[in-house]
Design a protein around this motif. Sequence first.
Motif, PDB file in Angstrom:
ATOM      1  N   GLY A 184       1.292   4.655   5.369  1.00  0.00           N
ATOM      2  CA  GLY A 184       1.873   5.580   4.416  1.00  0.00           C
ATOM      3  C   GLY A 184       1.391   5.315   3.006  1.00  0.00           C
ATOM      4  O   GLY A 184       0.525   4.473   2.813  1.00  0.00           O
ATOM      5  N   PRO A 185       1.925   5.980   2.017  1.00  0.00           N
ATOM      6  CA  PRO A 185       2.898   7.063   2.176  1.00  0.00           C
ATOM      7  C   PRO A 185       2.227   8.306   2.759  1.00  0.00           C
ATOM      8  O   PRO A 185       1.062   8.556   2.500  1.00  0.00           O
ATOM      9  N   HIS A 196       2.231   3.634  -4.017  1.00  0.00           N
ATOM     10  CA  HIS A 196       1.783   5.022  -4.091  1.00  0.00           C
ATOM     11  C   HIS A 196       2.850   6.045  -3.739  1.00  0.00           C
ATOM     12  O   HIS A 196       2.622   7.241  -3.881  1.00  0.00           O
ATOM     13  N   HIS A 198       0.838  -1.219   0.000  1.00  0.00           N
ATOM     14  CA  HIS A 198       0.000   0.000   0.000  1.00  0.00           C
ATOM     15  C   HIS A 198       0.861   1.253   0.000  1.00  0.00           C
ATOM     16  O   HIS A 198       0.472   2.290  -0.520  1.00  0.00           O
TER      17      HIS A 198
END
Lengths: 279, 447
Positions: free
Chosen positions: A85-86, A27, A23
């Motif tokens: 994050g990010p 990104h 995740h």
Amino acid sequence: MYRVLKATQLAERVFQMWVFAPHVAHHAKAGQFLIVRVHEAGERIPLTISAIDGDAVRIIFMTVGKTTELLATLRQGDMIRDIAGPLGLPSEVSKYGTCAVIGGGVGIASAPIIARAAKSAGNHVIGIIGARNAGLLILEDEMRACCDELFITTDDGSKGVHGFAADVLKAELEKRTIDCVWIIGPAIMMKVTSGITRPYNVKTFVSLNPIMVDGTGMCGSCRVQVGGTTRFACVDGPEFDAHLVDFDLLMQRQRTYQTEEREALEQYHEHSCSCKGGE
Amino acid sequence: MEDRPAGQRVHDFFEVSPGFSPDEAMLEAERCLQCKKPKCVNGCPVCIDIPAFIAEIALGNFRNAAVIIKADNMLPAVCGRVCPQETQCEGECILSGKEKPILIGSLERFIADWERAHGTSVPEKQASTGHHVAVVGSGPAGLTAAAELSRLGHKVTLFESLHEAGGVLMYGIPEFRLPKEIVRAEVEQVLAMGVEIRLNHLAGRSITVPELQKFDAVFLATGAGLPSFMGIPGEQLNGVYSANEFLTRVNFMHADQFPVFDTPVKKGSRVVVAGGGNVAMDAARVARRLGSKVTLVYRRREEDLPARIDEVTHAKEEGVEILTCASPIRVIGESCVTGVECVQMEMCTPDETGRPAARPVDGSSFIIDADMFIEAIGQGPNPLLISEIKGLARAKKGNVKVDGEGKTSVPRIFAAGDVATGAATVIWAMGSAKTAARAIDRMLRED
């Protein structure tokens, strides 16, 4: 839970870790960070995303307190409790012309990803990396690979230029035009180094590292003064216009929990020494 | 059912009231007149069939009572504790004029606690529709919408930025008002309905807006998590906290148990809290439990305090000094807080809320010695995600504009709870979430 894919030591008290966190990896952009919580009773600490590869991200950290010491004990296959994050805004990369990316100490961790982004945006990229001594210098090869030119400085002269990154930057600014500068390192280093670019009126970014809790704009712990207004480093930053940042305030607020941090570390050492017989 | 003594409470984080025993609950339930046209239900934002569940309690059928409550409210142990019943169901109770109203909140809490102790049942779900909805935020609105959509047969993925679900129920409301084990248990019940959760996912960052829009519908329940600061000099000093930060450190990160838990918090010897709402009371009472002497400064009169009367009473019992008609104007100190300069306030003409506007009195400033200052003056919507959604209309204070059904200006995106209404109560968030969830259901069935 997030698996440690690879863990290595880069220098004295400096560690590098690749973790499986799709995740974040899918990104993340240059300049962003993540929040790590090592274990169930752990605190949330922000760390720069220093490289991305498929589903994995790399973090580089120096052991300065209990959490980073604990993180440094993790080996390949171990689990990190949480990674969020990010976070934060990506670096403002565009085609400026000539850019300098300056990393100081463990702050060098953030330099290659920004340098690479600046390079692929069509800039001529000068890298300047500095450390106290040659043994503490990290990511030299990586920086050499992504910069058009690379300067190395050490405080004690054990490698490269004897002096600070700021000295090299000043010398280069006197010789030629630099259009944009990124400085990542300890607050005092960023303060001093950005002072060099000010008279030349060069667009200068610094990446701030105040104390954070959630990292999502919810608590205000990371508030900094930029151009006289309150900004949250976690959502409005972490990069800001260096010439507008109140560095003294940043350093003052970074010391908020000094006593508690020492206490936690001492307790951790007592505990881990009795378990492992010391290291 | 008596409150635990305040002198004991300030030394721990256990609940103020132990709650009804089964006998006490049945006795209380028997007082209910079982009105033909029950006004209490009108007072409930999620329209629980209150007389029906109370009738079951009176008969000792606690399991049936739980089924009735959960048909309309998936978070009864939470609502039984934190709803302002005095202005809702209990305020409408026909008995409130004569003797005292039925303690509906306490009965709801009793049933939820009883069910948790005796094994919960998962409500029945409708057949799968094949639709997939993204719910952003796992606070009261997000959990309610997720449960409702799941019950209606839709697949639900819930995105939460923090490492544990529950939103404000976890980070904002202290353990002594809402034990975290209870929140966890109620979250588990929502997940048991088949809701999938993604923790550590900050929507807008860990999942982008276009990625969210690939779902058949998006439900925004991102709350009012952005702390307001007063903008007074000295606010940057070490020892100045937003209530959000102070409460998050203690409630969510367990800083009261530092160094067993790694997150620290300052334990002031003398703490000033600015504000008069429930969050201010929570911060003040947490600070008392950390051993601080606490003064709460509120700019209007005591009768204007927006906090629940119970919370004000509990705070006072626990030794919180409440200073009304005063407002902080400066935090004093070199690098750490050493005092808070306040000014006296006078009341003038009432504003649109009916509360008088407060105006500083010239030359009335005074200093309170303090080593910590906590600002609890309100929260706005976190702009991070909502500012990235193109075409999403916003109201004055930055909240997402919605119609009566939670529809936003962007097709297939709905919003409810504090992000739409502005900071309000848990139950209002749940009520608006349920309405919006049903609107999403209707939209998906018409597709």
